[in-house]
Enzyme design. Structure first.
Site, mmCIF file in Angstrom:
data_model
loop_
_atom_site.group_PDB
_atom_site.id
_atom_site.type_symbol
_atom_site.label_atom_id
_atom_site.label_comp_id
_atom_site.label_asym_id
_atom_site.label_seq_id
_atom_site.Cartn_x
_atom_site.Cartn_y
_atom_site.Cartn_z
ATOM 1 N N ARG A 1 10.733 20.785 23.195
ATOM 2 C CA ARG A 1 10.211 19.563 23.444
ATOM 3 C C ARG A 1 8.640 19.314 22.790
ATOM 4 N NH1 ARG A 1 11.767 20.479 28.913
ATOM 5 N NH2 ARG A 1 13.553 19.406 29.394
ATOM 6 N N LYS B 1 4.519 8.749 12.341
ATOM 7 C CA LYS B 1 5.767 8.189 12.387
ATOM 8 C C LYS B 1 6.781 9.115 11.628
ATOM 9 C CE LYS B 1 5.864 3.147 12.464
ATOM 10 N NZ LYS B 1 6.442 2.216 11.415
ATOM 11 N N GLU C 1 2.973 2.271 -2.711
ATOM 12 C CA GLU C 1 2.480 2.029 -1.390
ATOM 13 C C GLU C 1 1.168 1.985 -1.305
ATOM 14 O OE1 GLU C 1 4.495 1.902 1.368
ATOM 15 O OE2 GLU C 1 6.390 3.372 1.102
ATOM 16 N N LYS D 1 -4.868 2.742 5.742
ATOM 17 C CA LYS D 1 -3.818 3.091 6.811
ATOM 18 C C LYS D 1 -4.014 3.392 8.100
ATOM 19 C CE LYS D 1 0.855 5.088 7.623
ATOM 20 N NZ LYS D 1 2.201 5.519 7.077
ATOM 21 N N GLU E 1 3.103 0.567 17.051
ATOM 22 C CA GLU E 1 3.561 -0.849 16.455
ATOM 23 C C GLU E 1 4.058 -1.905 17.416
ATOM 24 O OE1 GLU E 1 5.847 0.257 12.889
ATOM 25 O OE2 GLU E 1 7.023 -1.842 12.865
ATOM 26 N N ARG F 1 0.506 -2.925 13.313
ATOM 27 C CA ARG F 1 1.055 -1.979 12.438
ATOM 28 C C ARG F 1 2.190 -2.640 11.647
ATOM 29 N NH1 ARG F 1 1.864 4.522 13.565
ATOM 30 N NH2 ARG F 1 2.826 4.976 11.703
ATOM 31 N N ASN G 1 4.805 -2.502 6.827
ATOM 32 C CA ASN G 1 6.288 -2.609 6.757
ATOM 33 C C ASN G 1 6.262 -3.718 5.493
ATOM 34 O OD1 ASN G 1 8.221 -1.157 8.111
ATOM 35 N ND2 ASN G 1 6.874 -2.065 9.861
ATOM 36 N N HIS H 1 9.277 -3.757 3.205
ATOM 37 C CA HIS H 1 10.085 -2.896 3.617
ATOM 38 C C HIS H 1 11.303 -3.568 4.210
ATOM 39 C CE1 HIS H 1 7.038 -0.055 2.624
ATOM 40 N NE2 HIS H 1 7.749 1.148 2.995
ATOM 41 N N HIS I 1 13.976 -1.245 2.217
ATOM 42 C CA HIS I 1 15.050 -0.637 3.195
ATOM 43 C C HIS I 1 16.431 -1.041 2.870
ATOM 44 C CE1 HIS I 1 11.872 1.170 6.178
ATOM 45 N NE2 HIS I 1 12.144 1.864 5.182
ATOM 46 N N HIS J 1 12.661 5.184 -2.533
ATOM 47 C CA HIS J 1 11.995 4.242 -1.749
ATOM 48 C C HIS J 1 10.803 3.430 -2.368
ATOM 49 C CE1 HIS J 1 10.330 3.541 2.075
ATOM 50 N NE2 HIS J 1 9.237 3.624 1.746
HETATM 51 N N1 LIG Z 1 6.793 8.329 8.002
HETATM 52 C C1 LIG Z 1 6.151 7.442 7.297
HETATM 53 O O1 LIG Z 1 4.976 6.925 7.761
HETATM 54 C C2 LIG Z 1 6.587 7.128 5.919
HETATM 55 C C3 LIG Z 1 5.697 6.359 5.030
HETATM 56 C C4 LIG Z 1 6.464 6.245 3.873
HETATM 57 C C5 LIG Z 1 7.500 6.707 3.567
HETATM 58 N N2 LIG Z 1 8.319 7.525 4.236
HETATM 59 C C6 LIG Z 1 9.543 8.140 3.741
HETATM 60 O O2 LIG Z 1 9.159 9.108 2.627
HETATM 61 C C7 LIG Z 1 10.269 9.220 1.941
HETATM 62 C C8 LIG Z 1 9.845 9.035 0.586
HETATM 63 O O3 LIG Z 1 8.831 9.970 0.233
HETATM 64 P P1 LIG Z 1 8.708 10.531 -1.412
HETATM 65 O O4 LIG Z 1 8.851 9.392 -2.273
HETATM 66 O O5 LIG Z 1 7.647 11.568 -1.366
HETATM 67 O O6 LIG Z 1 10.389 11.205 -1.519
HETATM 68 P P2 LIG Z 1 10.774 12.679 -1.556
HETATM 69 O O7 LIG Z 1 10.375 13.579 -0.508
HETATM 70 O O8 LIG Z 1 12.410 12.443 -1.911
HETATM 71 O O9 LIG Z 1 10.180 13.127 -3.186
HETATM 72 C C9 LIG Z 1 10.519 12.708 -4.031
HETATM 73 C C10 LIG Z 1 10.829 13.920 -5.129
HETATM 74 O O10 LIG Z 1 9.830 14.520 -5.332
HETATM 75 C C11 LIG Z 1 9.983 16.008 -5.276
HETATM 76 N N3 LIG Z 1 8.492 16.397 -5.306
HETATM 77 C C12 LIG Z 1 7.668 16.217 -4.107
HETATM 78 N N4 LIG Z 1 6.709 16.998 -4.324
HETATM 79 C C13 LIG Z 1 6.689 17.581 -5.594
HETATM 80 C C14 LIG Z 1 6.019 18.204 -6.636
HETATM 81 N N5 LIG Z 1 4.544 18.511 -6.224
HETATM 82 N N6 LIG Z 1 6.264 18.752 -7.638
HETATM 83 C C15 LIG Z 1 7.697 18.581 -7.939
HETATM 84 N N7 LIG Z 1 8.514 17.685 -7.274
HETATM 85 C C16 LIG Z 1 8.140 17.375 -6.000
HETATM 86 C C17 LIG Z 1 10.872 15.971 -3.963
HETATM 87 O O11 LIG Z 1 11.437 17.316 -4.002
HETATM 88 C C18 LIG Z 1 11.832 14.905 -4.177
HETATM 89 O O12 LIG Z 1 12.848 15.439 -5.203
HETATM 90 C C19 LIG Z 1 11.068 8.023 2.394
HETATM 91 O O13 LIG Z 1 12.451 8.712 3.155
HETATM 92 C C20 LIG Z 1 10.551 7.110 3.216
HETATM 93 O O14 LIG Z 1 11.181 6.546 4.188
HETATM 94 C C21 LIG Z 1 7.875 7.768 5.201
HETATM 95 ZN ZN LIG Z 2 7.253 2.937 2.599
#
Ligand SMILES: NC(=O)c1ccc[n+]([C@@H]2O[C@H](COP(=O)([O-])OP(=O)(O)OC[C@H]3O[C@@H](n4cnc5c(N)ncnc54)[C@H](O)[C@@H]3O)[C@@H](O)[C@H]2O)c1
Ligand SMILES: [Zn+2]
Length: 348
Positions: free
Chosen positions: A109, A131, A173, A215, A225, A229, A233, A236, A240, A252
Site C-alpha cells: 500500500r 503521475k 516536452e 510544470k 487533473e 493540469r 496534455n 498528447h 498517444h 513518445h
Molecule cells: N509520468 C509522467 O508525468 C510522464 C510525463 C512524460 C512522459 N512520461 C512517460 O515517459 C516515457 C518516455 O520517457 P523517455 O523518453 O525517457 O523514454 P525511456 O524511458 O524509454 O528512455 C528512452 C531510452 O533511453 C535510454 N536511456 C535513458 N537514460 C539514459 C542514459 N542516461 N544513457 C543512455 N541511455 C539512456 C532508456 O533505456 C531507453 O532505451 C513514456 O512512457 C511516457 O508516457 C510520463
Molecule cells: Zn509526454
C-alpha cells in the site's frame, strides 16, 4: 524536493536522503540499458546504508511499460521478503519512472520512492507531478496512480550517454511547456537550440530548471487533473494515438511533437490561433532536428479510435487542448480542453 545539479547522484546527497528513511531493503528499479551503465555504480555509492541494496532490471522500452512488468518486479521484491520499510529508487527514463512509481505506490500500500531520472524527458517532465502509469493493449497510460516521490535527484551528467534521438525527445516536452505557458522561454529555446543540443551544461541547467518550474506551477494548482493540469496534455491526444498505433515504434517524444503540430493546426482551423504561430512552432521543432510527421501512414479512423480511449475523452469523444498564442491556452470555463470535431480531421 527536487535537486538539479551535475554530480549529485553518486555523491553523499542521495545516500544521506535514503539514510533518513532507515529502510531494511533498497531496490534500484531500472531498465536493461540504464542498469548496466549506472546500476552497479549507484549500488556502490549506497554501501554506507548498511542494508541490502538490490538491482531490479526489466527490458527497456515503452512496450515493456506493462502490468506484467510491474507484477514481475513485485514478485522479485516479495521473494526477498521486502516489507513496508523498503525504499524504491527509480533509475532511468520516463518508462522506468512510470513503472517504479506505480510499483512504489501499491507495494504494501505504498513505500517511499526516490526518483533518479536519466533521460532529458524524465528530468524535465516525467519526474514532476507524481503521475505514473502502465500501458495496456487498449491505450497508453490507462492504469496507474498519482504518488509523489520523497525526493528527485536530477543529475545532468547522465545526459552524456543519452543517444541524440532520446535527447531530442526530451526537448519536445520542454518546447511543449514553453508553448502552453511561457513565451519568453519559447524565445530562449529559439535562440539556444544549437547550444542545448550540444549539451551546453549551463544553458541546459537553466532550461531543465525552467521546464520543471513551469510544470510544477501547474501541478501544484491542480494535482489531480480536475482542470488546469489538462494543458500538460497538449499534443498528447493525437500523440498517444500515434504511439499506440505504431506499437511504440514511434517514440513518445516524436509522437507528441507530431501531435502538437496536428492539435495546433486544429486550433488554427477553428480560428483560435494565427497560422503564423503554427509556423513558428514548426520552425522551433525543426531547429532542434525534430521531425513532426509521425502520423503519416495511419488512417484518420485508426487514430480517432485510439483518441477516444484518451483519458481526457468525455462520453467516448476525444478532447484536445487549444492554444491561443505562445504561452496561452483557451480555458473553456475551466475545462481547458474541447471536443475534437471528427469532421475537422482533414490534416491527419
Ligand atoms: N509520468 C509522467 O508525468 C510522464 C510525463 C512524460 C512522459 N512520461 C512517460 O515517459 C516515457 C518516455 O520517457 P523517455 O523518453 O525517457 O523514454 P525511456 O524511458 O524509454 O528512455 C528512452 C531510452 O533511453 C535510454 N536511456 C535513458 N537514460 C539514459 C542514459 N542516461 N544513457 C543512455 N541511455 C539512456 C532508456 O533505456 C531507453 O532505451 C513514456 O512512457 C511516457 O508516457 C510520463
Ligand atoms: Zn509526454
Amino acid at each position: 524536493m527536487i535537486s538539479i545539479e551535475s554530480g549529485i547522484v553518486f555523491g553523499p546527497e542521495l545516500c544521506g536522503c535514503i539514510h533518513k528513511l532507515n529502510p531494511s531493503h533498497v531496490f534500484i528499479v531500472t531498465d536493461s540499458v540504464v542498469g548496466p551503465l549506472y546500476g552497479p555504480k549507484l549500488k556502490n555509492s549506497l554501501s554506507c546504508l548498511g542494508c541490502p541494496v538490490h538491482i531490479l532490471e526489466f527490458p527497456a522500452g515503452d512496450v515493456h511499460k506493462t502490468r506484467a512488468t510491474k507484477e514481475y518486479l513485485e514478485d522479485q521484491m516479495l521473494q526477498k521478503s521486502a516489507g513496508r520499510d523498503t525504499c524504491i529508487i527509480a533509475l532511468g527514463g520516463g518508462v522506468v519512472l512510470d513503472v517504479a512509481g506505480y510499483l512504489a505506490s501499491t507495494y504494501c500500500r505504498g513505500v517511499p520512492l526516490i526518483m533518479v531520472p536519466t533521460s532529458l524527458l524524465a528530468m524535465n517532465d516525467a519526474s514532476i507531478g507524481g503521475k505514473n502509469a502502465v500501458n495496456t493493449p487498449y491505450g497508453k497510460n490507462l492504469i496507474g496512480t498519482t504518488y509523489l516521490p520523497q525526493a528527485t535527484f536530477c543529475d545532468l551528467d547522465f545526459l552524456e550517454t543519452l543517444p541524440l534521438e532520446e535527447l531530442k525527445n526530451g526537448f519536445v516536452e520542454m518546447i511543449k511547456h514553453a508553448i502552453i505557458l511561457d513565451a519568453d522561454f519559447f524565445a530562449f529555446l529559439q535562440t539556444n537550440a544549437k547550444a542545448l543540443l550540444n549539451l551546453d551544461m549551463s544553458k541546459l541547467a537553466y532550461a531543465v530548471q525552467k521546464s520543471c518550474e513551469l510544470k510544477m506551477l501547474v501541478v501544484r494548482t491542480d494535482t489531480y487533473e480536475e482542470g488546469l493540469r489538462r494543458i500538460l496534455n497538449f499534443g498528447h491526444t493525437v500523440g498517444h494515438a500515434i504511439e499506440l498505433k505504431s506499437e511504440y515504434r514511434v517514440s513518445h517524444g516524436r509522437a507528441v511533437a507530431s501531435g502538437i503540430i496536428v492539435e495546433a493546426a486544429y486550433a488554427v482551423r477553428k480560428g483560435y490561433l494565427q497560422p503564423m504561430v503554427l509556423e513558428q512552432i514548426k520552425a522551433l521543432f525543426s531547429s532542434f532536428g525534430i521531425e513532426t510527421m509521425a502520423c503519416d501512414g495511419f488512417s484518420e479512423k485508426d487514430l480517432y479510435e485510439c483518441m477516444c480511449m484518451d483519458k481526457k475523452a468525455l462520453k467516448h469523444r476525444p478532447r484536445v487542448v487549444i492554444i491561443k498564442e505562445i504561452g496561452q491556452v483557451e480555458s473553456f470555463d475551466g475545462a481547458f480542453c474541447t471536443e475534437y470535431d471528427v469532421l475537422e480531421m482533414g490534416i491527419l
